[in-house]
Design a protein around this motif. Sequence first.
Motif, short mmCIF file in Angstrom:
data_model
loop_
_atom_site.label_atom_id
_atom_site.label_comp_id
_atom_site.label_asym_id
_atom_site.label_seq_id
_atom_site.Cartn_x
_atom_site.Cartn_y
_atom_site.Cartn_z
N PRO A 86 2.29 -4.95 -10.58
CA PRO A 86 3.22 -4.13 -10.10
C PRO A 86 4.35 -3.69 -10.86
O PRO A 86 4.82 -4.23 -11.72
CB PRO A 86 3.77 -5.10 -8.85
CG PRO A 86 2.77 -6.15 -8.75
CD PRO A 86 1.97 -6.36 -10.04
N GLY A 87 4.72 -2.23 -10.56
CA GLY A 87 5.57 -1.53 -11.40
C GLY A 87 5.08 -1.11 -12.75
O GLY A 87 5.93 -0.60 -13.49
N THR A 88 3.82 -1.14 -13.04
CA THR A 88 3.22 -0.62 -14.28
C THR A 88 2.44 0.40 -14.10
O THR A 88 1.97 0.79 -13.14
CB THR A 88 2.70 -1.78 -14.99
OG1 THR A 88 1.46 -2.34 -14.43
CG2 THR A 88 3.67 -3.02 -15.15
N LYS A 125 1.22 0.87 -0.68
CA LYS A 125 0.78 -0.27 -1.71
C LYS A 125 -0.30 0.02 -2.53
O LYS A 125 -0.69 -0.56 -3.53
CB LYS A 125 0.52 -1.53 -0.88
CG LYS A 125 1.62 -2.12 -0.03
CD LYS A 125 1.13 -3.14 0.67
CE LYS A 125 2.16 -4.03 1.60
NZ LYS A 125 1.27 -4.92 2.55
N SER A 190 -0.64 4.52 -11.52
CA SER A 190 0.53 3.95 -11.30
C SER A 190 0.40 2.78 -10.24
O SER A 190 -0.20 2.95 -9.15
CB SER A 190 1.79 4.93 -10.82
OG SER A 190 2.23 5.85 -11.72
N PRO A 192 2.04 0.40 -7.51
CA PRO A 192 3.30 0.23 -6.92
C PRO A 192 3.96 -1.22 -6.86
O PRO A 192 3.22 -2.24 -7.16
CB PRO A 192 2.91 0.42 -5.27
CG PRO A 192 1.79 1.25 -5.47
CD PRO A 192 1.08 0.75 -6.57
N ASN A 193 5.35 -1.02 -6.70
CA ASN A 193 5.99 -2.47 -7.07
C ASN A 193 5.72 -3.27 -5.72
O ASN A 193 5.94 -4.63 -5.83
CB ASN A 193 7.59 -2.17 -6.79
CG ASN A 193 8.01 -1.71 -8.20
OD1 ASN A 193 7.44 -2.10 -9.36
ND2 ASN A 193 8.86 -0.62 -8.19
N THR A 194 5.25 -2.59 -4.82
CA THR A 194 5.04 -3.48 -3.25
C THR A 194 3.84 -4.11 -3.34
O THR A 194 3.46 -4.77 -2.20
CB THR A 194 5.31 -2.61 -2.13
OG1 THR A 194 4.50 -1.31 -2.39
CG2 THR A 194 6.59 -1.95 -2.06
N ASN A 196 0.70 -6.67 -3.49
CA ASN A 196 0.71 -7.99 -3.70
C ASN A 196 -0.67 -8.49 -4.01
O ASN A 196 -1.69 -7.53 -3.47
CB ASN A 196 1.18 -8.85 -2.39
CG ASN A 196 2.59 -8.65 -2.42
OD1 ASN A 196 3.41 -8.85 -3.24
ND2 ASN A 196 2.95 -8.31 -1.47
#
Length: 242
Positions: A86-88, A125, A190, A192-194, A196
């Motif tokens: 996430p976030g990368t 997501k 990309s 997403p940070n969200t 899981n």
Amino acid sequence: MENKKKKRYGIIAALLLLVLAAGVGTYAWLSATQTKVNEFTVGSIDKPEVKPDPDQPNKPGTNPTNPSVDGYLFETNWTDKSKMIPGTEIKKNPNVGIGKDSDPSYVFIYVKNAIVKNEDGALAKTPYFSIGNGWRKVDGDFTGKAETNGTEGQYVSGLFVYTNTTNAPAVLAPSGGKAAYTGELFSTVSIPNTLNSTDVVQNPAMTVSCYIFGADQKGDKADAANNALEQAKTWAATQAQA
């Protein structure tokens, strides 16, 4: 007297037959013929002879030690089994090429995103990409991210057409005896940070497929570009169901 008249008529008739015969013979002799054999050929869309240049992806590469080519679609920066964090961002750069002797063609790429479970809020997501200037979405055949983050040009899936920085489908054509490349549809994916791990399906994958359509095929449409778009949409529908 009667017999003399009959003989005279008979002689005249014979002379007429000779004249007619001579005429027929003359027409047969004064004649001419000609034959033309016109050979036809078919178009071709050949695989490029080399891979695209890593630094200039719309041009052929020059590395003589790495010429191996197994198709039309290239991803020179992709690493198999890339790990999602996430976030990368993950490097992935689909690029389409055709060989030096290929017919001018319209080019499409279809992206199928099967990474996140189809649940409420799944789009926010889902890993996404930003398309390059040489491409545009095909209306009605894409899923965008704008509705979740307000950014245009970001997509998770769909059908895209090569435009060569214009607003309309562009023809990809070899020149100078070299292969031609579209350049990259996108360069990274990309995460997403969200996102899981529980959101991800088993065997997550993003499938990229290309469709190359000869630019001389107008069919029953107003022009070849419209025909190419219709054919590409039909093809993309089968990819979506695969």
